[in-house]
Design a protein around this motif. Structure first.
Motif, PDB file in Angstrom:
ATOM      1  N   ARG A 176      36.471  30.443  45.227  1.00 10.34           N
ATOM      2  CA  ARG A 176      35.537  29.971  44.293  1.00 10.34           C
ATOM      3  C   ARG A 176      35.274  30.329  43.576  1.00 10.34           C
ATOM      4  O   ARG A 176      34.102  30.152  42.552  1.00 10.34           O
ATOM      5  CB  ARG A 176      34.349  29.493  46.060  1.00 10.34           C
ATOM      6  CG  ARG A 176      33.327  29.089  45.094  1.00 10.34           C
ATOM      7  CD  ARG A 176      32.668  28.739  46.674  1.00 10.34           C
ATOM      8  NE  ARG A 176      31.693  29.920  47.274  1.00 10.34           N
ATOM      9  CZ  ARG A 176      30.302  30.179  46.363  1.00 10.34           C
ATOM     10  NH1 ARG A 176      30.024  29.999  45.755  1.00 10.34           N
ATOM     11  NH2 ARG A 176      29.958  31.844  46.334  1.00 10.34           N
ATOM     12  N   LEU A 177      34.628  32.046  43.499  1.00 10.36           N
ATOM     13  CA  LEU A 177      34.240  32.982  43.206  1.00 10.36           C
ATOM     14  C   LEU A 177      35.240  34.169  41.910  1.00 10.36           C
ATOM     15  O   LEU A 177      36.335  33.463  42.300  1.00 10.36           O
ATOM     16  CB  LEU A 177      33.287  33.614  43.390  1.00 10.36           C
ATOM     17  CG  LEU A 177      32.384  33.614  44.446  1.00 10.36           C
ATOM     18  CD1 LEU A 177      31.332  34.833  45.033  1.00 10.36           C
ATOM     19  CD2 LEU A 177      30.943  33.059  43.286  1.00 10.36           C
ATOM     20  N   PRO A 178      34.969  33.743  40.566  1.00 12.79           N
ATOM     21  CA  PRO A 178      35.667  35.115  39.655  1.00 12.79           C
ATOM     22  C   PRO A 178      35.342  36.618  40.336  1.00 12.79           C
ATOM     23  O   PRO A 178      34.613  36.692  40.816  1.00 12.79           O
ATOM     24  CB  PRO A 178      35.068  34.894  38.545  1.00 12.79           C
ATOM     25  CG  PRO A 178      33.958  34.244  38.419  1.00 12.79           C
ATOM     26  CD  PRO A 178      33.408  33.522  40.101  1.00 12.79           C
ATOM     27  N   VAL A 179      36.643  36.936  40.249  1.00 14.40           N
ATOM     28  CA  VAL A 179      36.977  38.521  40.314  1.00 14.40           C
ATOM     29  C   VAL A 179      37.572  39.592  39.449  1.00 14.40           C
ATOM     30  O   VAL A 179      37.792  39.319  38.535  1.00 14.40           O
ATOM     31  CB  VAL A 179      37.793  38.837  41.420  1.00 14.40           C
ATOM     32  CG1 VAL A 179      39.407  38.279  41.281  1.00 14.40           C
ATOM     33  CG2 VAL A 179      37.916  39.815  41.960  1.00 14.40           C
ATOM     34  N   TYR A 180      36.550  40.338  38.795  1.00 10.14           N
ATOM     35  CA  TYR A 180      36.862  41.012  38.217  1.00 10.14           C
ATOM     36  C   TYR A 180      37.151  42.884  39.019  1.00 10.14           C
ATOM     37  O   TYR A 180      36.178  43.201  38.939  1.00 10.14           O
ATOM     38  CB  TYR A 180      35.402  41.492  36.880  1.00 10.14           C
ATOM     39  CG  TYR A 180      35.819  41.758  35.969  1.00 10.14           C
ATOM     40  CD1 TYR A 180      36.797  40.986  34.828  1.00 10.14           C
ATOM     41  CD2 TYR A 180      35.446  42.822  35.428  1.00 10.14           C
ATOM     42  CE1 TYR A 180      37.097  41.528  33.445  1.00 10.14           C
ATOM     43  CE2 TYR A 180      35.555  44.156  34.715  1.00 10.14           C
ATOM     44  CZ  TYR A 180      35.957  43.205  32.994  1.00 10.14           C
ATOM     45  OH  TYR A 180      36.332  43.567  32.174  1.00 10.14           O
ATOM     46  N   TRP A 181      37.653  43.583  38.228  1.00  9.87           N
ATOM     47  CA  TRP A 181      38.494  44.807  38.031  1.00  9.87           C
ATOM     48  C   TRP A 181      38.253  45.541  37.085  1.00  9.87           C
ATOM     49  O   TRP A 181      38.449  45.621  36.147  1.00  9.87           O
ATOM     50  CB  TRP A 181      39.916  44.424  38.790  1.00  9.87           C
ATOM     51  CG  TRP A 181      40.281  43.882  39.702  1.00  9.87           C
ATOM     52  CD1 TRP A 181      40.573  42.556  38.958  1.00  9.87           C
ATOM     53  CD2 TRP A 181      40.997  44.240  41.212  1.00  9.87           C
ATOM     54  NE1 TRP A 181      41.022  42.162  40.890  1.00  9.87           N
ATOM     55  CE2 TRP A 181      41.567  42.908  41.379  1.00  9.87           C
ATOM     56  CE3 TRP A 181      40.802  45.480  40.963  1.00  9.87           C
ATOM     57  CZ2 TRP A 181      41.932  42.863  42.948  1.00  9.87           C
ATOM     58  CZ3 TRP A 181      42.060  45.430  42.534  1.00  9.87           C
ATOM     59  CH2 TRP A 181      42.207  44.197  43.598  1.00  9.87           C
ATOM     60  N   SER A 182      37.255  46.464  37.415  1.00  7.91           N
ATOM     61  CA  SER A 182      36.899  47.171  37.077  1.00  7.91           C
ATOM     62  C   SER A 182      37.576  49.220  36.923  1.00  7.91           C
ATOM     63  O   SER A 182      37.386  49.767  38.134  1.00  7.91           O
ATOM     64  CB  SER A 182      35.126  47.686  37.163  1.00  7.91           C
ATOM     65  OG  SER A 182      34.872  46.499  36.237  1.00  7.91           O
ATOM     66  N   GLY A 183      37.832  50.274  36.045  1.00  7.71           N
ATOM     67  CA  GLY A 183      38.617  51.610  36.477  1.00  7.71           C
ATOM     68  C   GLY A 183      37.391  52.389  36.969  1.00  7.71           C
ATOM     69  O   GLY A 183      37.591  53.965  37.505  1.00  7.71           O
ATOM     70  N   CYS A 184      35.752  52.125  36.591  1.00  8.61           N
ATOM     71  CA  CYS A 184      34.902  52.721  36.639  1.00  8.61           C
ATOM     72  C   CYS A 184      33.629  52.142  36.589  1.00  8.61           C
ATOM     73  O   CYS A 184      33.725  50.968  36.251  1.00  8.61           O
ATOM     74  CB  CYS A 184      35.181  53.855  35.446  1.00  8.61           C
ATOM     75  SG  CYS A 184      34.303  53.224  33.887  1.00  8.61           S
ATOM     76  N   GLU A 185      32.628  52.777  36.945  1.00  5.42           N
ATOM     77  CA  GLU A 185      31.085  52.887  36.918  1.00  5.42           C
ATOM     78  C   GLU A 185      31.019  51.632  35.525  1.00  5.42           C
ATOM     79  O   GLU A 185      30.047  50.815  36.116  1.00  5.42           O
ATOM     80  CB  GLU A 185      30.576  53.683  37.636  1.00  5.42           C
ATOM     81  CG  GLU A 185      30.814  53.979  39.280  1.00  5.42           C
ATOM     82  CD  GLU A 185      30.653  53.283  40.226  1.00  5.42           C
ATOM     83  OE1 GLU A 185      29.773  51.794  39.953  1.00  5.42           O
ATOM     84  OE2 GLU A 185      30.883  53.819  41.280  1.00  5.42           O
ATOM     85  N   ARG A 186      31.469  51.862  34.908  1.00  7.80           N
ATOM     86  CA  ARG A 186      30.755  51.757  33.572  1.00  7.80           C
ATOM     87  C   ARG A 186      31.313  49.645  33.373  1.00  7.80           C
ATOM     88  O   ARG A 186      30.533  48.294  32.335  1.00  7.80           O
ATOM     89  CB  ARG A 186      31.447  51.815  31.790  1.00  7.80           C
ATOM     90  CG  ARG A 186      30.864  53.427  31.765  1.00  7.80           C
ATOM     91  CD  ARG A 186      32.377  54.019  30.996  1.00  7.80           C
ATOM     92  NE  ARG A 186      32.852  52.942  29.872  1.00  7.80           N
ATOM     93  CZ  ARG A 186      32.144  52.779  28.511  1.00  7.80           C
ATOM     94  NH1 ARG A 186      31.208  53.441  28.790  1.00  7.80           N
ATOM     95  NH2 ARG A 186      32.748  52.089  27.943  1.00  7.80           N
ATOM     96  N   ARG A 187      32.108  49.672  34.378  1.00  8.40           N
ATOM     97  CA  ARG A 187      32.416  48.259  34.517  1.00  8.40           C
ATOM     98  C   ARG A 187      32.597  47.682  32.995  1.00  8.40           C
ATOM     99  O   ARG A 187      32.056  46.225  32.749  1.00  8.40           O
ATOM    100  CB  ARG A 187      31.417  46.532  35.358  1.00  8.40           C
ATOM    101  CG  ARG A 187      31.219  47.493  36.516  1.00  8.40           C
ATOM    102  CD  ARG A 187      29.885  47.266  37.602  1.00  8.40           C
ATOM    103  NE  ARG A 187      29.722  47.211  38.853  1.00  8.40           N
ATOM    104  CZ  ARG A 187      29.313  48.458  39.478  1.00  8.40           C
ATOM    105  NH1 ARG A 187      28.822  49.317  38.570  1.00  8.40           N
ATOM    106  NH2 ARG A 187      29.880  48.492  40.395  1.00  8.40           N
ATOM    107  N   CYS A 188      33.662  48.008  32.235  1.00  4.62           N
ATOM    108  CA  CYS A 188      33.364  47.390  30.749  1.00  4.62           C
ATOM    109  C   CYS A 188      34.364  46.365  30.666  1.00  4.62           C
ATOM    110  O   CYS A 188      34.717  45.639  31.213  1.00  4.62           O
ATOM    111  CB  CYS A 188      34.693  47.771  30.380  1.00  4.62           C
ATOM    112  SG  CYS A 188      33.661  49.874  30.043  1.00  4.62           S
ATOM    113  N   GLY A 189      33.128  44.456  30.020  1.00  2.00           N
ATOM    114  CA  GLY A 189      33.625  43.422  30.328  1.00  2.00           C
ATOM    115  C   GLY A 189      33.411  42.475  31.151  1.00  2.00           C
ATOM    116  O   GLY A 189      33.686  41.516  31.417  1.00  2.00           O
TER     117      GLY A 189
END
Length: 444
Positions: free
Chosen positions: A371-384
């Motif tokens: 239902r929701l998109p998911v976004y993977w970030s390699g560090c706490e900056r969460r770029c993009g």
């Protein structure tokens, strides 16, 4: 600047606003390359995401001649070229200038404009004249050349898709009223301005922001101290038309992958897994666009819309065949694709700050659409990262932290502000199977 800084890098600010300029605005462009772990990086601004087929071919040529051959879509509908040689800047700029992609060297990082990708294609108002006029006005303003590479304009056709992206200055088409609405930052109060004056009103709002930001050094409207931001809205309102209460949408709705239009296809919409396009995929998209009029529209959700209405329209069978060909190349052409709604930063090895190869991890965890998109970030900056509501997967030294985010993230995950809500988190350590299951459960 750190490696692979995206168009929508998250602000490290609290909701109250603190100056971020201590480190300088180092967002890359085509004249200011950024050194990443996989080579230099260039970001090519594509106002409104609108590309001609010839311009698309020029970008492919640039990627092949100077970089790793691939093209990377950003969360503002721009294009990044990676793996560039550090000495290619002059030749790259010349190629892009010849293609019409670099109309002003002084303003190339200020041309940050997103627009509703389906505007004028599915019965909604066309906002092309706004886009053309605003880009011309920005490139003609000496003050606008000093805007941060993070400052964002949005042109919304009334459906609320790009209005939800948290731009600094947003224009919204108001249907048959013959007026436009002007929003400053995330303010619920918008101002009615004549349609013909809307692009100039947007530019003037940006110039007034620069004056308001002089003391604080803020890059974006949300970075201003609360009292300064409120005064900015009042000042712009006094020079605009009457105010209207219209809260900003909290969640953006991207164009669904597939055909758009009832009797015939007026547009073909594709999404790009993790925003990364091979030369073959880019060439196929360009050839498809040439068949239907020669235009591509890059979306802020790392997708591409190909208009095919009017005399170049596609029948339903023809559109279905075109989408099958695009799907065979690895692009997303239907909402039920496992890749729908899955995003990630560049991760390791492209970014030195990333703690893992999140793109590979995202691919390994792909399952039925959630239902929701998911976004993977390699560090706490969460770029993009996305805007609105999403599942936030962040790699930490303790494992992969999974959170349900609602609203704009400005503070650490445990903090709740007026604009940010993050649920209790789950952390998964060194267990890919459990990680995939936890992400699927969170998305559902």
């Amino acid at each position: 600047m750190l490696a692979a800084m995206p168009d929508s890098a998250p602000s490290p600010l609290s909701a109250g606003g603190v100056s971020p300029r201590a480190g300088g605005d180092a967002c890359p462009g085509t004249l200011r390359l950024h050194r990443a772990d996989d080579g230099a990086l260039a970001r090519v601004r594509i106002p409104g995401g609108v590309l001609s087929a010839d311009q698309a071919e020029a970008l492919l040529t640039a990627a092949a001649r100077f970089g790793d051959g691939e093209l990377h879509l950003t969360s503002r509908g721009n294009v990044q070229l990676r793996g560039l040689g550090t000495e290619c800047g002059g030749e790259l700029a010349g190629l892009l200038t010849d293609a019409g992609l670099l109309p002003s060297a002084a303003h190339e990082r200020a041309r940050n404009i997103v627009a509703s990708p389906l505007a004028g294609l599915d019965g909604s108002p066309s906002i092309r004249s706004w886009l053309t006029d605003l880009d011309r006005l920005v490139c003609g303003s000496a003050a606008a050349a000093t805007l941060s590479g993070r400052f964002l304009f949005a042109l919304d056709d009334g459906r609320g898709d790009v209005d939800a992206l948290g731009a600094d200055v947003t224009l919204i088409a108001e249907g048959p009223s013959g007026a436009a609405l002007l929003r400053i930052g995330a303010a619920d109060e918008v101002f009615r301005v004549p349609v013909a004056d809307a692009p100039r009103a947007a530019l003037l709002a940006a110039e007034k922001f620069l004056s308001a930001a002089r003391d604080s050094g803020a890059w974006r409207v949300k970075d201003l101290p609360d009292d300064v931001r409120a005064e900015l809205v009042r000042t712009i309102g006094s020079a605009s038309g009457p105010s209207v209460h219209r809260p900003r949408p909290r969640t953006a709705t991207p164009p669904a992958p597939g055909p758009h239009g009832s009797r015939s296809a007026t547009a073909l919409s594709t999404d790009v897994p993790l925003g990364r396009l091979t030369p073959a995929q880019w060439r196929l998209l360009t050839e498809t666009a040439r068949r239907y009029g020669g235009e591509l529209r890059l979306t802020p959700w790392r997708g591409i819309v190909i208009p095919c209405g009017g005399p170049f329209g596609a029948g339903r069978d023809e559109a279905a065949e075109a989408l099958r060909t695009l799907a065979a190349s690895g692009l997303i052409t239907a909402p039920d694709s496992p890749w729908t709604g899955v995003g990630a930063c560049i991760g390791h090895p492209g970014c030195a700050k990333s703690l893992s190869d999140v793109r590979a991890e995202a691919g390994a965890a792909v399952g039925p659409p959630g239902r929701l998109p998911v976004y993977w970030s390699g560090c706490e900056r969460r770029c993009g990262h996305p805007h609105g509501e999403w599942i936030d997967v962040v790699v930490t030294p303790d494992g992969h932290r999974i959170s349900h985010v609602q609203g704009e993230r400005r503070d650490p995950p445990a903090t709740t502000t007026a604009t940010t809500t993050a649920t209790a988190t789950t952390t998964v350590r060194n267990d890919p199977v459990r990680l995939a299951a936890a992400v699927a459960e969170a998305r559902a």
